[in-house]
Design an enzyme around this catalytic site. Structure first.
Site, mmCIF file in Angstrom:
data_model
loop_
_atom_site.group_PDB
_atom_site.id
_atom_site.type_symbol
_atom_site.label_atom_id
_atom_site.label_comp_id
_atom_site.label_asym_id
_atom_site.label_seq_id
_atom_site.Cartn_x
_atom_site.Cartn_y
_atom_site.Cartn_z
ATOM 1 N N THR A 34 0.678 -1.109 -0.060
ATOM 2 C CA THR A 34 -0.077 -0.300 -0.024
ATOM 3 C C THR A 34 1.079 1.619 0.111
ATOM 4 O OG1 THR A 34 -1.608 0.768 1.327
ATOM 5 C CG2 THR A 34 -0.115 0.278 2.191
ATOM 6 N N HIS B 225 2.554 -11.296 14.594
ATOM 7 C CA HIS B 225 3.521 -11.904 14.568
ATOM 8 C C HIS B 225 3.191 -13.778 15.081
ATOM 9 C CE1 HIS B 225 6.718 -12.257 17.040
ATOM 10 N NE2 HIS B 225 6.682 -11.644 18.410
#
Length: 399
Positions: A310, A362
């Protein structure tokens, strides 16, 4: 003969759409394949074309949620096509309806709030005298109370109007997905900076000949896409995603690119970006961006990416923490390029610097992989001739 037009399926797993806008009016003559409506799904806004020519009768209102396969309009195939001005005049010749003027009486009930309205006004700290009732004889209805805004003290003389507008199905779905990402992933963001001078020098030298030969500009997106493809090969966990108790690994790189369209953010996918050259990436980015801008992008073209890029820099963003595009595990944020002082070989010099950000899940990507991935992207962008062009820029750019 009457044709029933039903809502076609915009894509797999979509069971309901919303009528965003009718592009014709009830009783209009429509041609085959003429766009008659815009429909919102939870993934895209699409045009609905007329299946045949004839006089149309609408069976749904704007804002209605309708199931896939439901009838939304009828087309009278025997209806004649109007000719010229006479047709327009005949269309408007309809029985005139004289609206009866209803005189609002002022009674003891004027300005009185219903129990539901009173409760809402009390919660807002608004007295009934501050609200103009639209109910019978001036009574304050529940809607009046919901739409009422508290006075802010001394009037300033400026406009204080407020409005309520229902969000599109696409925007509502995006909102749900963003909240879900924040709640359901262990999202972290790591940052780095990139010296863009080597890419600036390459573009300055080759952009004219590149555009002349290939018909597309040599932008930043091809450098970033190819740098990301290389980094994903080095750190495949960043190219994976979680499915329940399993981790899905991909041996291909389908890169989603965030594009601002007329209906909001679109994320079309560059398929098998690992097989594309600079020309291939730039051509595909241009094609997808034009389709998104013109509202022609399909659900299939926005489904199945493995990683997203992006670019908030086009709007002037210096730094951000982009939100993961589920079910992907990572997203790279590009930002604006600003001349900044940096130290090179013990000297302070001015270089065009871009901050880059990698947001990652994560649960599946450890710190080593996330930092290593972003460093690999930085290395490729700061050494494009050696790493991305194999020391032969003209061959890499197909010049």
């Amino acid at each position: 003969m009457i044709l029933e037009m039903k809502v076609p399926s915009p894509g797999e797993s979509i069971t309901e759409v919303e009528i965003a806008a009718w592009l014709v009016e009830d009783g209009d003559y429509v041609e085959k394949d003429q766009p008659i409506a815009e429909v919102d799904s939870d993934k895209a806004t699409l045009e609905l074309p007329a299946e045949e020519s004839g006089i149309i009768t609408l069976k749904a209102e704007e804002g209605d949620a309708v199931e896939v396969g439901a009838v939304v309009c009828l087309i009278d195939l025997d209806g004649k096509k109007p000719e010229g001005l006479a047709a327009k005049e005949s269309k408007t010749e309809a029985p005139k309806v004289i609206e009866k003027q209803v005189e609002t009486k002022t009674t003891y009930a004027s300005g009185t709030a219903s129990p539901a309205a009173k409760k809402i006004l009390d919660e807002k700290g608004i007295t009934p005298s501050e609200v103009k009732g639209t109910g019978r004889d001036g009574r304050i209805t529940k809607d009046d109370a919901v739409n009422a805004t508290p006075s802010m003290g001394v009037p300033t003389g400026g406009s204080r109007n407020s409005g309520r507008k229902k969000m599109s199905m696409l925007r509502r779905k995006v909102a749900q997905r963003l909240v879900a990402v924040k709640n359901e992933t262990a999202m972290l963001t790591t940052f780095n900076e990139v010296d863009m001078k080597p890419i600036f020098d390459l573009r300055k030298e080759f952009k004219e000949s590149f555009k002349e030969k290939h018909g597309v500009g040599l932008g930043f997106m091809s450098f970033f896409t190819l740098a990301v493809v290389r980094a994903l090969k080095l750190y495949p966990d960043v190219n994976s995603m979680i499915d329940g108790d399993y981790k899905i690994m991909h041996d291909f790189q389908d890169i989603s690119i965030a594009v601002s369209g007329p209906k909001g953010l679109m994320v079309p996918v560059i398929r098998n970006a690992e097989n594309l050259t600079f020309r291939g990436v730039e051509s595909e980015v241009k094609r997808l961006a034009l389709r998104a801008r013109d509202g022609q992008i399909t659900v299939d073209e926005m489904t199945g990416g493995t990683f997203t890029i992006t670019n908030g820099g086009v709007f002037g963003s210096m730094l951000s923490t982009p939100i993961i595009n589920p079910p992907q595990s990572g997203i790279l944020g590009m930002h604006n390029i600003v001349e900044r002082p940096i130290a090179v070989n013990g000297e302070v010099i001015i270089r065009p610097i871009m901050f880059v950000a990698l947001s990652y899940d994560h649960r599946v990507i450890d710190g080593r992989e996330s930092v290593g991935f972003l460093v690999a992207v930085k290395e490729a962008l700061e050494n494009p001739i050696e790493i991305l062009m194999y020391n032969n820029p003209k061959k890499a750019l197909e010049l």
